[in-house]
Write a protein that holds these residues in place. Sequence first.
Motif, PDB file in Angstrom:
ATOM      1  N   VAL A 104       0.906  -1.297  -0.121  1.00 13.76           N
ATOM      2  CA  VAL A 104       0.049  -0.027   0.065  1.00 13.76           C
ATOM      3  C   VAL A 104       0.605   1.191  -0.005  1.00 13.76           C
ATOM      4  O   VAL A 104       1.720   1.315   0.851  1.00 13.76           O
ATOM      5  CB  VAL A 104      -1.052   0.028   1.318  1.00 13.76           C
ATOM      6  CG1 VAL A 104      -1.686   1.116   1.109  1.00 13.76           C
ATOM      7  CG2 VAL A 104      -1.813  -0.969   1.416  1.00 13.76           C
ATOM      8  N   ASP A 105       0.656   2.098  -0.828  1.00 13.46           N
ATOM      9  CA  ASP A 105       1.306   3.199  -1.097  1.00 13.46           C
ATOM     10  C   ASP A 105       0.844   4.339  -0.225  1.00 13.46           C
ATOM     11  O   ASP A 105      -0.504   4.721  -0.311  1.00 13.46           O
ATOM     12  CB  ASP A 105       1.507   3.806  -2.372  1.00 13.46           C
ATOM     13  CG  ASP A 105       2.288   5.002  -2.770  1.00 13.46           C
ATOM     14  OD1 ASP A 105       2.921   5.539  -1.894  1.00 13.46           O
ATOM     15  OD2 ASP A 105       2.266   5.625  -3.852  1.00 13.46           O
ATOM     16  N   LEU A 106       1.268   4.810   0.876  1.00 19.64           N
ATOM     17  CA  LEU A 106       0.650   5.780   1.896  1.00 19.64           C
ATOM     18  C   LEU A 106       1.072   7.150   1.466  1.00 19.64           C
ATOM     19  O   LEU A 106       1.993   7.874   2.534  1.00 19.64           O
ATOM     20  CB  LEU A 106       0.736   5.251   3.232  1.00 19.64           C
ATOM     21  CG  LEU A 106       0.163   4.016   3.633  1.00 19.64           C
ATOM     22  CD1 LEU A 106       0.685   3.970   4.900  1.00 19.64           C
ATOM     23  CD2 LEU A 106      -1.211   3.906   3.540  1.00 19.64           C
ATOM     24  N   ARG A 107       0.758   7.849   0.520  1.00 18.77           N
ATOM     25  CA  ARG A 107       1.233   9.147   0.203  1.00 18.77           C
ATOM     26  C   ARG A 107       0.620  10.007   1.094  1.00 18.77           C
ATOM     27  O   ARG A 107      -0.627   9.829   1.302  1.00 18.77           O
ATOM     28  CB  ARG A 107       1.210   9.391  -1.370  1.00 18.77           C
ATOM     29  CG  ARG A 107       2.151   8.465  -2.037  1.00 18.77           C
ATOM     30  CD  ARG A 107       2.384   9.281  -3.566  1.00 18.77           C
ATOM     31  NE  ARG A 107       3.278   8.520  -4.229  1.00 18.77           N
ATOM     32  CZ  ARG A 107       3.044   7.814  -5.257  1.00 18.77           C
ATOM     33  NH1 ARG A 107       1.859   8.165  -5.989  1.00 18.77           N
ATOM     34  NH2 ARG A 107       3.944   6.925  -5.950  1.00 18.77           N
ATOM     35  N   GLU A 108       1.259  11.266   1.445  1.00 21.97           N
ATOM     36  CA  GLU A 108       0.665  12.169   2.156  1.00 21.97           C
ATOM     37  C   GLU A 108      -0.474  12.887   1.643  1.00 21.97           C
ATOM     38  O   GLU A 108      -1.729  12.946   2.266  1.00 21.97           O
ATOM     39  CB  GLU A 108       1.504  13.142   2.425  1.00 21.97           C
ATOM     40  CG  GLU A 108       1.249  14.410   3.696  1.00 21.97           C
ATOM     41  CD  GLU A 108       1.202  13.452   4.936  1.00 21.97           C
ATOM     42  OE1 GLU A 108       0.326  14.175   5.701  1.00 21.97           O
ATOM     43  OE2 GLU A 108       2.148  12.754   5.234  1.00 21.97           O
ATOM     44  N   SER A 109      -0.692  12.964   0.404  1.00 27.27           N
ATOM     45  CA  SER A 109      -1.824  13.482  -0.462  1.00 27.27           C
ATOM     46  C   SER A 109      -3.101  12.421  -0.301  1.00 27.27           C
ATOM     47  O   SER A 109      -4.245  13.040  -0.078  1.00 27.27           O
ATOM     48  CB  SER A 109      -1.537  13.532  -1.889  1.00 27.27           C
ATOM     49  OG  SER A 109      -1.044  12.587  -2.575  1.00 27.27           O
ATOM     50  N   GLU A 110      -2.827  11.164  -0.322  1.00 27.25           N
ATOM     51  CA  GLU A 110      -3.684  10.208  -0.264  1.00 27.25           C
ATOM     52  C   GLU A 110      -4.341  10.134   0.972  1.00 27.25           C
ATOM     53  O   GLU A 110      -5.555  10.017   1.399  1.00 27.25           O
ATOM     54  CB  GLU A 110      -3.253   8.987  -0.725  1.00 27.25           C
ATOM     55  CG  GLU A 110      -2.801   8.859  -2.241  1.00 27.25           C
ATOM     56  CD  GLU A 110      -2.455   7.548  -2.461  1.00 27.25           C
ATOM     57  OE1 GLU A 110      -2.083   6.572  -1.629  1.00 27.25           O
ATOM     58  OE2 GLU A 110      -2.089   7.326  -3.797  1.00 27.25           O
ATOM     59  N   LYS A 111      -3.314  10.365   2.125  1.00 25.22           N
ATOM     60  CA  LYS A 111      -3.887  10.470   3.604  1.00 25.22           C
ATOM     61  C   LYS A 111      -5.047  11.778   3.866  1.00 25.22           C
ATOM     62  O   LYS A 111      -6.024  11.372   4.830  1.00 25.22           O
ATOM     63  CB  LYS A 111      -2.935  10.599   4.624  1.00 25.22           C
ATOM     64  CG  LYS A 111      -1.963   9.602   4.728  1.00 25.22           C
ATOM     65  CD  LYS A 111      -0.660   9.694   5.569  1.00 25.22           C
ATOM     66  CE  LYS A 111       0.182   8.596   5.680  1.00 25.22           C
ATOM     67  NZ  LYS A 111       1.271   8.838   6.544  1.00 25.22           N
ATOM     68  N   LEU A 112      -4.876  12.577   3.104  1.00 26.42           N
ATOM     69  CA  LEU A 112      -5.753  13.655   3.151  1.00 26.42           C
ATOM     70  C   LEU A 112      -7.358  13.374   2.787  1.00 26.42           C
ATOM     71  O   LEU A 112      -8.177  14.085   3.012  1.00 26.42           O
ATOM     72  CB  LEU A 112      -5.365  15.004   2.505  1.00 26.42           C
ATOM     73  CG  LEU A 112      -4.000  15.694   3.105  1.00 26.42           C
ATOM     74  CD1 LEU A 112      -3.511  16.871   2.208  1.00 26.42           C
ATOM     75  CD2 LEU A 112      -4.141  15.890   4.299  1.00 26.42           C
ATOM     76  N   GLU A 113      -7.392  12.293   1.950  1.00 28.77           N
ATOM     77  CA  GLU A 113      -8.681  12.007   1.421  1.00 28.77           C
ATOM     78  C   GLU A 113      -9.357  10.715   2.433  1.00 28.77           C
ATOM     79  O   GLU A 113     -10.497  10.507   1.909  1.00 28.77           O
ATOM     80  CB  GLU A 113      -8.613  11.316  -0.030  1.00 28.77           C
ATOM     81  CG  GLU A 113      -8.294  12.410  -1.065  1.00 28.77           C
ATOM     82  CD  GLU A 113      -9.022  13.590  -1.005  1.00 28.77           C
ATOM     83  OE1 GLU A 113     -10.076  13.155  -1.128  1.00 28.77           O
ATOM     84  OE2 GLU A 113      -8.629  14.712  -0.851  1.00 28.77           O
ATOM     85  N   TRP A 114      -8.789  10.289   3.222  1.00 26.83           N
ATOM     86  CA  TRP A 114      -9.113   9.155   4.363  1.00 26.83           C
ATOM     87  C   TRP A 114     -10.366   9.659   5.147  1.00 26.83           C
ATOM     88  O   TRP A 114     -10.148  10.990   5.581  1.00 26.83           O
ATOM     89  CB  TRP A 114      -8.211   8.655   5.212  1.00 26.83           C
ATOM     90  CG  TRP A 114      -7.076   7.907   4.492  1.00 26.83           C
ATOM     91  CD1 TRP A 114      -6.859   7.782   3.210  1.00 26.83           C
ATOM     92  CD2 TRP A 114      -5.888   7.302   5.247  1.00 26.83           C
ATOM     93  NE1 TRP A 114      -5.587   6.929   3.055  1.00 26.83           N
ATOM     94  CE2 TRP A 114      -5.109   6.745   4.115  1.00 26.83           C
ATOM     95  CE3 TRP A 114      -5.208   7.504   6.663  1.00 26.83           C
ATOM     96  CZ2 TRP A 114      -3.914   6.216   4.466  1.00 26.83           C
ATOM     97  CZ3 TRP A 114      -4.189   6.783   6.657  1.00 26.83           C
ATOM     98  CH2 TRP A 114      -3.493   6.100   5.857  1.00 26.83           C
ATOM     99  N   HIS A 115     -11.374   9.108   5.041  1.00 30.47           N
ATOM    100  CA  HIS A 115     -12.413   9.465   5.804  1.00 30.47           C
ATOM    101  C   HIS A 115     -13.064   8.388   6.692  1.00 30.47           C
ATOM    102  O   HIS A 115     -14.070   8.523   7.507  1.00 30.47           O
ATOM    103  CB  HIS A 115     -13.669   9.936   4.909  1.00 30.47           C
ATOM    104  CG  HIS A 115     -14.396   8.804   3.979  1.00 30.47           C
ATOM    105  ND1 HIS A 115     -13.537   8.383   2.895  1.00 30.47           N
ATOM    106  CD2 HIS A 115     -15.129   8.048   4.165  1.00 30.47           C
ATOM    107  CE1 HIS A 115     -14.177   7.405   2.422  1.00 30.47           C
ATOM    108  NE2 HIS A 115     -15.078   7.089   3.021  1.00 30.47           N
ATOM    109  N   GLN A 116     -12.299   7.134   6.922  1.00 30.31           N
ATOM    110  CA  GLN A 116     -12.736   6.029   7.921  1.00 30.31           C
ATOM    111  C   GLN A 116     -11.600   5.442   8.283  1.00 30.31           C
ATOM    112  O   GLN A 116     -10.351   5.540   7.834  1.00 30.31           O
ATOM    113  CB  GLN A 116     -13.635   5.358   7.007  1.00 30.31           C
ATOM    114  CG  GLN A 116     -12.942   4.824   5.992  1.00 30.31           C
ATOM    115  CD  GLN A 116     -14.092   3.816   4.979  1.00 30.31           C
ATOM    116  OE1 GLN A 116     -15.212   4.040   4.982  1.00 30.31           O
ATOM    117  NE2 GLN A 116     -13.496   2.606   4.383  1.00 30.31           N
ATOM    118  N   MET A 117     -11.464   4.950   9.472  1.00 29.19           N
ATOM    119  CA  MET A 117     -10.584   4.291   9.886  1.00 29.19           C
ATOM    120  C   MET A 117     -11.206   2.778  10.651  1.00 29.19           C
ATOM    121  O   MET A 117     -12.457   2.684  10.639  1.00 29.19           O
ATOM    122  CB  MET A 117      -9.852   4.918  11.286  1.00 29.19           C
ATOM    123  CG  MET A 117     -10.817   5.359  12.167  1.00 29.19           C
ATOM    124  SD  MET A 117     -10.182   6.395  13.693  1.00 29.19           S
ATOM    125  CE  MET A 117      -9.315   5.253  14.441  1.00 29.19           C
TER     126      MET A 117
END
Length: 152
Positions: A104-117
């Motif tokens: 899994v590529d966890l780029r910072e820009s993608e983290k800003l789109e996370w809405h669930q954990m």
Amino acid sequence: MKKTDEFLVDRLIWKAKKYNFPTNYSFFYNELSADVQQYLNVYIEKFVAGKPVLFFTSPSKKWTLVCSRQIICNDNKDVFKIIIQDIQELKPTVIDNASSNKLVDLRESEKLEWHQMTVVDKEKNSYILYADKGSDLFALWNILLMAVRLYD
């Protein structure tokens, strides 16, 4: 040492203020309208949940309510509850949903789109919690990390 609800509420509020609460999609429970509080109170069993403190919602109307002893979540289909003391692990849902042999590529820009954990309890049950994407989700995450540690 047994922590009182008042102590836990104080710590949750203290941590939330570090994340610039309230925001457009996260609120202090006591500052919600009477109608919203009445709606949420249907799901709160005071003797189990403790005091309601923080409310996270999202544009999709999925929500998470953090109480002093329990988390209550609505995914627009079901409402489920997790005792904070029973939480074993918090992790990104994007990693949880990835196949075991895929990096899994966890780029910072993608983290800003996370809405669930994803939250995993001591019995290995998984639950998905919701907040608005980006800073609200990470506020929820860090608040829960602190809450879980308070019960250790």
